[in-house]
Design a protein around this motif. Structure first.
Motif, PDB file in Angstrom:
ATOM      1  N   MET A   1       0.848  -1.195   0.000  1.00 34.92           N
ATOM      2  CA  MET A   1       0.000   0.000   0.000  1.00 34.92           C
ATOM      3  C   MET A   1       0.883   1.245   0.000  1.00 34.92           C
ATOM      4  O   MET A   1       1.851   1.312   0.750  1.00 34.92           O
ATOM      5  N   GLU A   2       0.534   2.236  -0.820  1.00 35.76           N
ATOM      6  CA  GLU A   2       1.274   3.491  -0.861  1.00 35.76           C
ATOM      7  C   GLU A   2       1.232   4.158   0.511  1.00 35.76           C
ATOM      8  O   GLU A   2       0.243   4.037   1.251  1.00 35.76           O
ATOM      9  N   ILE A   3       2.295   4.892   0.856  1.00 32.47           N
ATOM     10  CA  ILE A   3       2.376   5.521   2.164  1.00 32.47           C
ATOM     11  C   ILE A   3       1.220   6.491   2.401  1.00 32.47           C
ATOM     12  O   ILE A   3       0.676   6.585   3.513  1.00 32.47           O
ATOM     13  N   PHE A   9      -5.707   5.820   5.840  1.00 29.30           N
ATOM     14  CA  PHE A   9      -6.395   4.687   6.470  1.00 29.30           C
ATOM     15  C   PHE A   9      -6.347   4.810   7.993  1.00 29.30           C
ATOM     16  O   PHE A   9      -7.380   4.729   8.675  1.00 29.30           O
ATOM     17  N   TYR A  10      -5.131   5.027   8.549  1.00 27.09           N
ATOM     18  CA  TYR A  10      -4.991   5.087  10.001  1.00 27.09           C
ATOM     19  C   TYR A  10      -5.584   6.365  10.589  1.00 27.09           C
ATOM     20  O   TYR A  10      -6.078   6.367  11.730  1.00 27.09           O
ATOM     21  N   ARG A  11      -5.563   7.465   9.836  1.00 30.75           N
ATOM     22  CA  ARG A  11      -6.196   8.705  10.316  1.00 30.75           C
ATOM     23  C   ARG A  11      -7.691   8.510  10.494  1.00 30.75           C
ATOM     24  O   ARG A  11      -8.275   8.914  11.515  1.00 30.75           O
ATOM     25  N   ILE A  12      -8.303   7.879   9.509  1.00 33.64           N
ATOM     26  CA  ILE A  12      -9.749   7.622   9.585  1.00 33.64           C
ATOM     27  C   ILE A  12     -10.043   6.649  10.720  1.00 33.64           C
ATOM     28  O   ILE A  12     -11.030   6.806  11.456  1.00 33.64           O
ATOM     29  N   GLN A  13      -9.171   5.644  10.903  1.00 38.04           N
ATOM     30  CA  GLN A  13      -9.344   4.678  11.988  1.00 38.04           C
ATOM     31  C   GLN A  13      -9.321   5.375  13.347  1.00 38.04           C
ATOM     32  O   GLN A  13     -10.044   4.987  14.276  1.00 38.04           O
ATOM     33  N   ILE A  26       2.757  19.919   9.400  1.00 40.60           N
ATOM     34  CA  ILE A  26       2.739  20.388   8.012  1.00 40.60           C
ATOM     35  C   ILE A  26       1.397  21.073   7.769  1.00 40.60           C
ATOM     36  O   ILE A  26       0.509  21.027   8.627  1.00 40.60           O
ATOM     37  N   SER A  27       1.261  21.679   6.610  1.00 44.85           N
ATOM     38  CA  SER A  27      -0.022  22.305   6.274  1.00 44.85           C
ATOM     39  C   SER A  27      -1.055  21.237   5.919  1.00 44.85           C
ATOM     40  O   SER A  27      -0.700  20.117   5.508  1.00 44.85           O
ATOM     41  N   THR A  28      -2.296  21.578   6.078  1.00 46.63           N
ATOM     42  CA  THR A  28      -3.377  20.643   5.732  1.00 46.63           C
ATOM     43  C   THR A  28      -3.343  20.293   4.247  1.00 46.63           C
ATOM     44  O   THR A  28      -3.571  19.141   3.862  1.00 46.63           O
ATOM     45  N   SER A  29      -3.057  21.299   3.420  1.00 47.01           N
ATOM     46  CA  SER A  29      -3.020  21.053   1.963  1.00 47.01           C
ATOM     47  C   SER A  29      -1.887  20.100   1.600  1.00 47.01           C
ATOM     48  O   SER A  29      -2.032  19.259   0.709  1.00 47.01           O
ATOM     49  N   TYR A  30      -0.761  20.227   2.310  1.00 44.84           N
ATOM     50  CA  TYR A  30       0.367  19.326   2.033  1.00 44.84           C
ATOM     51  C   TYR A  30       0.032  17.902   2.469  1.00 44.84           C
ATOM     52  O   TYR A  30       0.363  16.928   1.774  1.00 44.84           O
ATOM     53  N   LEU A  31      -0.649  17.756   3.625  1.00 44.40           N
ATOM     54  CA  LEU A  31      -1.088  16.432   4.066  1.00 44.40           C
ATOM     55  C   LEU A  31      -2.032  15.818   3.042  1.00 44.40           C
ATOM     56  O   LEU A  31      -1.968  14.616   2.755  1.00 44.40           O
ATOM     57  N   SER A  32      -2.920  16.655   2.483  1.00 47.35           N
ATOM     58  CA  SER A  32      -3.857  16.163   1.466  1.00 47.35           C
ATOM     59  C   SER A  32      -3.105  15.608   0.263  1.00 47.35           C
ATOM     60  O   SER A  32      -3.470  14.550  -0.273  1.00 47.35           O
ATOM     61  N   LYS A  33      -2.043  16.309  -0.152  1.00 41.86           N
ATOM     62  CA  LYS A  33      -1.234  15.822  -1.271  1.00 41.86           C
ATOM     63  C   LYS A  33      -0.553  14.506  -0.933  1.00 41.86           C
ATOM     64  O   LYS A  33      -0.458  13.604  -1.768  1.00 41.86           O
ATOM     65  N   GLU A  35      -1.646  12.232   1.256  1.00 45.40           N
ATOM     66  CA  GLU A  35      -2.661  11.177   1.300  1.00 45.40           C
ATOM     67  C   GLU A  35      -3.142  10.782  -0.094  1.00 45.40           C
ATOM     68  O   GLU A  35      -3.569   9.641  -0.310  1.00 45.40           O
ATOM     69  N   ASN A  36      -3.073  11.702  -1.030  1.00 47.39           N
ATOM     70  CA  ASN A  36      -3.459  11.396  -2.418  1.00 47.39           C
ATOM     71  C   ASN A  36      -2.286  10.905  -3.257  1.00 47.39           C
ATOM     72  O   ASN A  36      -2.391  10.773  -4.475  1.00 47.39           O
TER      73      ASN A  36
END
Length: 446
Positions: A1-3, A9-13, A26-33, A35-36
């Motif tokens: 599974m990609e990092i 997955f674990y954030r939602i858990q 980090i910034s929220t936008s960077y975290l979004s990148k 996770e995607n």
């Protein structure tokens, strides 16, 4: 599974929002990148995210391996020869003992780019076959590299329409979906510029090459700046801007001398020689061709074949048959060490010319072997040259039907070049339509 998938997955858990996980790290936008899977986080960022999620996201060995792989790829793009060669075998051994499938796929992709870098084109087919096995499980970033490197593969094989199609898909990917380093964009733009040059679209090639040059300058990569200046010179020659062509070659020469890049010096002096050849300045052409040979012998001896061929042509146009014969012998000797079918045919044609055996054997050789080979390999310039030669040959013998046949072949080869250019225009329009359609979807959503 990609990092990125693991983090999401674990954030939602843990029932955490992106804002909660990212806060102070980090910034929220960077975290979004992340996770995607649009960007690769550093080991330090992963460490902080792991602590906040209270899990072990990734083994340190995996982090180090991925970082080293991308560092190796960066060294390839920046042409750091010593680092690239020293790391190749080490990384290959580490991959063999790793269970990280993501790292394995990236290594396989980057190894293909390494074979281009090292001029080991004999390994390209096997390497591409290996990558094709993974094609159905490639993730976003991998898909970009897959398109880019496949485009480079088709370019090496002179399949310029296919090459450009793949490179344009890569460009669409890099523009719309992912965060890449600027030097990666520059390398892609340079490759597109090369392809456009071969497809006789100098204006667009200049545009892409200038974009690459600006980025290479901004990251202080002088070596790649020199390569871009050479490509600009070739493009300006195509549009008869000879002064600009020469200026770009001279700028490239200054860079190559400053860096003592012997292989680049060989390329530059060859192209300056070709420039003077087209200006009918044969003595200057020969001076630069000979300088090119000196540097090519140090770096890649097999690349001397093309320069020797142009030296022969130069002496042939000077009607200096003794020198043509001398360089023909040198070329044939080098060909024994580095067999290449295209130069074998070129040198054989000169052998016939030197021995003045323009009989039926010579005619059949051109008709049945030489022209069909170059036509099959998409060498339209050679098809035009040798077809025109036969047409004039038959016309001088009053064999007008045969002459007419080969004049038609010349016209067909020229039309083929034009068709290739038109095919490029269709590719550009296709991608423009796709981008426009995506933009309209975004506007509709807004």
């Amino acid at each position: 599974m990609e990092i990125g998938n693991r983090i999401r997955f674990y954030r939602i858990q843990k029932n955490m929002t992106q804002e909660e996980l990212a806060k102070g790290i980090i910034s929220t936008s960077y975290l979004s990148k992340i996770e995607n899977n649009q960007t690769q986080p550093s080991g330090e960022v992963l460490s902080y995210l792991s602590k906040r999620l209270d899990i072990q996201l990734i083994e340190q060995e995996e982090i180090t391996l991925m970082e080293d792989l991308f560092k190796w790829y960066e060294d390839i793009i920046h042409y750091r020869k010593n680092e690239v060669e020293s790391q190749y075998e080490l990384l290959k051994d580490r991959i063999n003992f790793s269970n990280d499938t993501t790292a394995l796929i990236f290594f396989t992709l980057f190894e293909l780019r390494y074979f281009f870098f090292a001029g080991k084109h004999e390994y390209l087919d096997r390497s591409l076959e290996k990558i094709n096995l993974y094609s159905d499980i490639l993730e976003d970033k991998m898909i970009y590299f897959f398109y880019k490197f496949k485009g480079m593969y088709h370019y090496v094989n002179r399949q310029y329409i296919k090459a450009l199609d793949h490179l344009k898909y890569a460009e669409e990917h890099i523009s719309n979906q992912m965060a890449f380093e600027s030097w990666e964009k520059a390398d892609l733009f340079y490759m597109i510029g090369l392809c456009l040059n071969q497809m006789r679209k100098p204006a667009l090639s200049i545009q892409y090459t200038n974009s690459a040059l600006l980025i290479f300058r901004s990251v202080y990569n002088l070596r790649r700046c020199g390569e871009a200046q050479v490509l600009l010179g070739l493009n300006f020659q195509r549009v008869n801007e000879f002064k600009k062509a020469y200026e770009n070659y001279q700028l490239a020469l200054v860079i190559a001398k400053q860096l003592d890049e012997t292989d680049l010096l060989g390329i530059i002096y060859h192209n300056i020689g070709y420039y003077h050849f087209n200006q009918l300045e044969y003595e200057k052409a020969l001076t630069n061709f000979n300088l090119a040979l000196q540097y090519k012998k140090i770096e890649r001896e097999e690349s001397m074949l093309v320069t020797m061929y142009w030296i022969m042509q130069t002496f042939y146009f000077q009607d200096n048959k003794d020198q043509v014969a001398l360089w023909l012998e040198k070329g044939e000797e080098l060909l024994k060490r580095y067999p290449r079918k295209d130069f074998e045919y070129r040198f054989k044609v000169f052998r016939f010319l030197m021995e003045e055996i323009l009989d039926e054997v010579f005619e059949k050789f051109l008709e049945k072997e030489v022209i069909p080979y170059f036509k099959d390999q998409n060498y339209e310039d050679e098809v035009i040259l040798f077809s025109k030669f036969l047409a004039v040959h038959f016309e001088n013998q009053n064999k007008y039907k045969a002459a007419c046949h080969y004049y038609r072949m010349v016209i067909n080869a020229v039309n083929e070049q034009n068709n290739r250019t038109n095919a490029y225009d269709r590719i550009i329009q296709l991608h423009a339509n796709k981008i426009k359609a995506k933009s309209q979807k975004v506007i509709t959503k807004v």
